[in-house]
Design a protein around this motif. Structure first.
Motif, PDB file in Angstrom:
ATOM      1  N   MET A 164       0.837  -1.207   0.000  1.00 14.53           N
ATOM      2  CA  MET A 164       0.000   0.000   0.000  1.00 14.53           C
ATOM      3  C   MET A 164       0.871   1.256   0.000  1.00 14.53           C
ATOM      4  O   MET A 164       0.559   2.241  -0.677  1.00 14.53           O
ATOM      5  N   ASN A 165       1.969   1.233   0.758  1.00 14.53           N
ATOM      6  CA  ASN A 165       2.895   2.369   0.750  1.00 14.53           C
ATOM      7  C   ASN A 165       3.461   2.600  -0.650  1.00 14.53           C
ATOM      8  O   ASN A 165       3.535   3.739  -1.125  1.00 14.53           O
ATOM      9  N   LEU A 166       3.856   1.515  -1.290  1.00 16.86           N
ATOM     10  CA  LEU A 166       4.411   1.613  -2.637  1.00 16.86           C
ATOM     11  C   LEU A 166       3.404   2.260  -3.585  1.00 16.86           C
ATOM     12  O   LEU A 166       3.722   3.230  -4.285  1.00 16.86           O
ATOM     13  N   PHE A 167       2.177   1.755  -3.617  1.00 12.25           N
ATOM     14  CA  PHE A 167       1.173   2.302  -4.534  1.00 12.25           C
ATOM     15  C   PHE A 167       0.790   3.737  -4.167  1.00 12.25           C
ATOM     16  O   PHE A 167       0.549   4.560  -5.055  1.00 12.25           O
ATOM     17  N   SER A 168       0.744   4.036  -2.868  1.00 14.39           N
ATOM     18  CA  SER A 168       0.415   5.404  -2.448  1.00 14.39           C
ATOM     19  C   SER A 168       1.495   6.382  -2.891  1.00 14.39           C
ATOM     20  O   SER A 168       1.189   7.481  -3.385  1.00 14.39           O
ATOM     21  N   LEU A 169       2.745   6.003  -2.702  1.00 15.95           N
ATOM     22  CA  LEU A 169       3.854   6.875  -3.104  1.00 15.95           C
ATOM     23  C   LEU A 169       3.870   7.101  -4.612  1.00 15.95           C
ATOM     24  O   LEU A 169       4.285   8.160  -5.082  1.00 15.95           O
ATOM     25  N   LEU A 170       3.399   6.123  -5.361  1.00 15.22           N
ATOM     26  CA  LEU A 170       3.334   6.253  -6.818  1.00 15.22           C
ATOM     27  C   LEU A 170       2.161   7.120  -7.269  1.00 15.22           C
ATOM     28  O   LEU A 170       2.327   8.059  -8.046  1.00 15.22           O
ATOM     29  N   SER A 171       0.980   6.794  -6.800  1.00 15.87           N
ATOM     30  CA  SER A 171      -0.210   7.392  -7.400  1.00 15.87           C
ATOM     31  C   SER A 171      -0.663   8.709  -6.790  1.00 15.87           C
ATOM     32  O   SER A 171      -1.139   9.594  -7.504  1.00 15.87           O
ATOM     33  N   TYR A 172      -0.498   8.891  -5.487  1.00 13.15           N
ATOM     34  CA  TYR A 172      -1.077  10.065  -4.846  1.00 13.15           C
ATOM     35  C   TYR A 172      -0.563  11.383  -5.430  1.00 13.15           C
ATOM     36  O   TYR A 172      -1.362  12.284  -5.707  1.00 13.15           O
ATOM     37  N   PRO A 173       0.742  11.547  -5.648  1.00 10.99           N
ATOM     38  CA  PRO A 173       1.199  12.825  -6.211  1.00 10.99           C
ATOM     39  C   PRO A 173       0.588  13.128  -7.583  1.00 10.99           C
ATOM     40  O   PRO A 173       0.330  14.291  -7.901  1.00 10.99           O
ATOM     41  N   LEU A 174       0.334  12.102  -8.385  1.00  9.39           N
ATOM     42  CA  LEU A 174      -0.244  12.339  -9.705  1.00  9.39           C
ATOM     43  C   LEU A 174      -1.740  12.621  -9.617  1.00  9.39           C
ATOM     44  O   LEU A 174      -2.267  13.459 -10.354  1.00  9.39           O
ATOM     45  N   ILE A 175      -2.422  11.946  -8.698  1.00 10.31           N
ATOM     46  CA  ILE A 175      -3.845  12.228  -8.501  1.00 10.31           C
ATOM     47  C   ILE A 175      -4.025  13.675  -8.041  1.00 10.31           C
ATOM     48  O   ILE A 175      -4.952  14.362  -8.450  1.00 10.31           O
ATOM     49  N   MET A 176      -3.123  14.143  -7.204  1.00 10.13           N
ATOM     50  CA  MET A 176      -3.221  15.483  -6.626  1.00 10.13           C
ATOM     51  C   MET A 176      -2.452  16.540  -7.424  1.00 10.13           C
ATOM     52  O   MET A 176      -2.303  17.667  -6.966  1.00 10.13           O
ATOM     53  N   ALA A 177      -1.970  16.197  -8.603  1.00 11.41           N
ATOM     54  CA  ALA A 177      -1.116  17.096  -9.386  1.00 11.41           C
ATOM     55  C   ALA A 177      -1.679  18.506  -9.557  1.00 11.41           C
ATOM     56  O   ALA A 177      -0.947  19.486  -9.339  1.00 11.41           O
ATOM     57  N   PRO A 178      -2.951  18.687  -9.942  1.00 10.07           N
ATOM     58  CA  PRO A 178      -3.437  20.067 -10.118  1.00 10.07           C
ATOM     59  C   PRO A 178      -3.305  20.906  -8.847  1.00 10.07           C
ATOM     60  O   PRO A 178      -2.891  22.068  -8.896  1.00 10.07           O
ATOM     61  N   LEU A 179      -3.633  20.302  -7.697  1.00  8.54           N
ATOM     62  CA  LEU A 179      -3.509  21.021  -6.430  1.00  8.54           C
ATOM     63  C   LEU A 179      -2.045  21.288  -6.091  1.00  8.54           C
ATOM     64  O   LEU A 179      -1.677  22.390  -5.685  1.00  8.54           O
ATOM     65  N   TYR A 180      -1.182  20.274  -6.264  1.00 12.33           N
ATOM     66  CA  TYR A 180       0.228  20.428  -5.928  1.00 12.33           C
ATOM     67  C   TYR A 180       0.914  21.487  -6.780  1.00 12.33           C
ATOM     68  O   TYR A 180       1.745  22.250  -6.292  1.00 12.33           O
ATOM     69  N   LYS A 181       0.587  21.550  -8.066  1.00 11.10           N
ATOM     70  CA  LYS A 181       1.193  22.569  -8.935  1.00 11.10           C
ATOM     71  C   LYS A 181       0.865  23.956  -8.416  1.00 11.10           C
ATOM     72  O   LYS A 181       1.711  24.844  -8.406  1.00 11.10           O
ATOM     73  N   LYS A 182      -0.380  24.133  -7.978  1.00 13.94           N
ATOM     74  CA  LYS A 182      -0.814  25.434  -7.447  1.00 13.94           C
ATOM     75  C   LYS A 182      -0.181  25.690  -6.078  1.00 13.94           C
ATOM     76  O   LYS A 182       0.357  26.763  -5.812  1.00 13.94           O
ATOM     77  N   LEU A 183      -0.237  24.689  -5.201  1.00 14.31           N
ATOM     78  CA  LEU A 183       0.272  24.819  -3.836  1.00 14.31           C
ATOM     79  C   LEU A 183       1.764  25.124  -3.805  1.00 14.31           C
ATOM     80  O   LEU A 183       2.228  25.985  -3.066  1.00 14.31           O
ATOM     81  N   PHE A 184       2.544  24.404  -4.637  1.00 17.17           N
ATOM     82  CA  PHE A 184       3.993  24.568  -4.650  1.00 17.17           C
ATOM     83  C   PHE A 184       4.466  25.598  -5.673  1.00 17.17           C
ATOM     84  O   PHE A 184       5.662  25.831  -5.797  1.00 17.17           O
ATOM     85  N   GLN A 185       3.503  26.172  -6.420  1.00 10.93           N
ATOM     86  CA  GLN A 185       3.815  27.167  -7.442  1.00 10.93           C
ATOM     87  C   GLN A 185       4.866  26.653  -8.422  1.00 10.93           C
ATOM     88  O   GLN A 185       5.905  27.283  -8.646  1.00 10.93           O
ATOM     89  N   VAL A 186       4.599  25.481  -8.990  1.00 16.68           N
ATOM     90  CA  VAL A 186       5.516  24.894  -9.969  1.00 16.68           C
ATOM     91  C   VAL A 186       4.810  24.751 -11.314  1.00 16.68           C
ATOM     92  O   VAL A 186       3.604  24.514 -11.377  1.00 16.68           O
ATOM     93  N   SER A 187       5.577  24.892 -12.371  1.00 16.43           N
ATOM     94  CA  SER A 187       5.037  24.730 -13.720  1.00 16.43           C
ATOM     95  C   SER A 187       4.820  23.241 -14.001  1.00 16.43           C
ATOM     96  O   SER A 187       5.320  22.380 -13.280  1.00 16.43           O
ATOM     97  N   ALA A 188       4.114  22.962 -15.089  1.00 22.72           N
ATOM     98  CA  ALA A 188       3.898  21.574 -15.495  1.00 22.72           C
ATOM     99  C   ALA A 188       5.239  20.897 -15.751  1.00 22.72           C
ATOM    100  O   ALA A 188       5.433  19.728 -15.389  1.00 22.72           O
TER     101      ALA A 188
END
Length: 197
Positions: free
Chosen positions: A151-175
């Motif tokens: 579960m840790n492995l899959f979470s570390l893989l998928s969660y950042p991509l699922i949350m990408a729109p929010l993370y780009k805004k939160l961290f102020q990073v380009s695509a």
């Protein structure tokens, strides 16, 4: 009535997958899918009587593909760490190409229920978990229920991509910058999961 053209049927499904999984248009209408596929809506309804039927067909194909990738990675004749690195590489590559597929699958499972999950095979997963338990005994990874390791492995893989729109805004990073962060994750995940020995 003419015979259905399986090439056209697959083209419609592939187009819908591109819209849903790659472009994130999770609420695309049958008209939008038909337009993108270059067919009229009547033709789309000839192959799929409703949007729900098309979505169900796409879901089943996506689950079969997921199961096949899992099986191939988890049953490969490799040492456990190399096998895990391969899982990370294969799944990150797929998730980068289709960043909205995980969201689609979770949404459909939560909407339509667990009866949809028929194509996931448990034998390769059980085998992988057994190998994880053996690695814990060797001391190469922290001792825990092997299910937590996976579960840790899959979470570390998928969660950042699922949350990408929010993370780009939160961290102020380009695509582009976010993609570089994702490209770094493979090695980072291995360092997080395995002890340095």
């Amino acid at each position: 009535m003419p015979l259905k053209n399986t090439g056209t049927e697959q083209h419609i499904k592939d187009t819908a997958k591109r819209l849903l999984f790659a472009e994130g248009k999770l609420h695309a209408t049958t008209q939008e899918i038909a337009d993108a596929a270059g067919v009229n809506r009547t033709a789309l309804h000839y192959y799929f009587r409703s949007r729900d039927q098309l979505i169900a067909a796409i879901f089943q194909e996506a689950m079969r593909d997921l199961s096949q990738r899992l099986n191939e990675c988890m049953t490969a004749e490799q040492p456990f760490k190399a096998k895990t690195e391969n899982i990370i590489a294969v799944f990150l590559k797929h998730m980068i190409a289709f960043p909205y597929q995980e969201t689609f699958l979770v949404t459909e499972i939560n909407t339509l229920g667990k009866q949809l999950i028929s194509d996931i095979q448990s034998a390769p997963v059980k085998s992988y978990l057994k190998e994880a338990a053996a690695e814990m005994e060797k001391g190469t990874i922290e001792k825990m229920d092997p299910v937590h390791f996976l579960m840790n492995l899959f979470s570390l893989l998928s969660y950042p991509l699922i949350m990408a729109p929010l993370y780009k805004k939160l961290f102020q990073v380009s695509a582009k910058d976010f993609r570089e962060l994702i490209d770094e994750r493979g090695k980072l995940i291995v360092r997080l999961l395995f002890k340095n020995k």
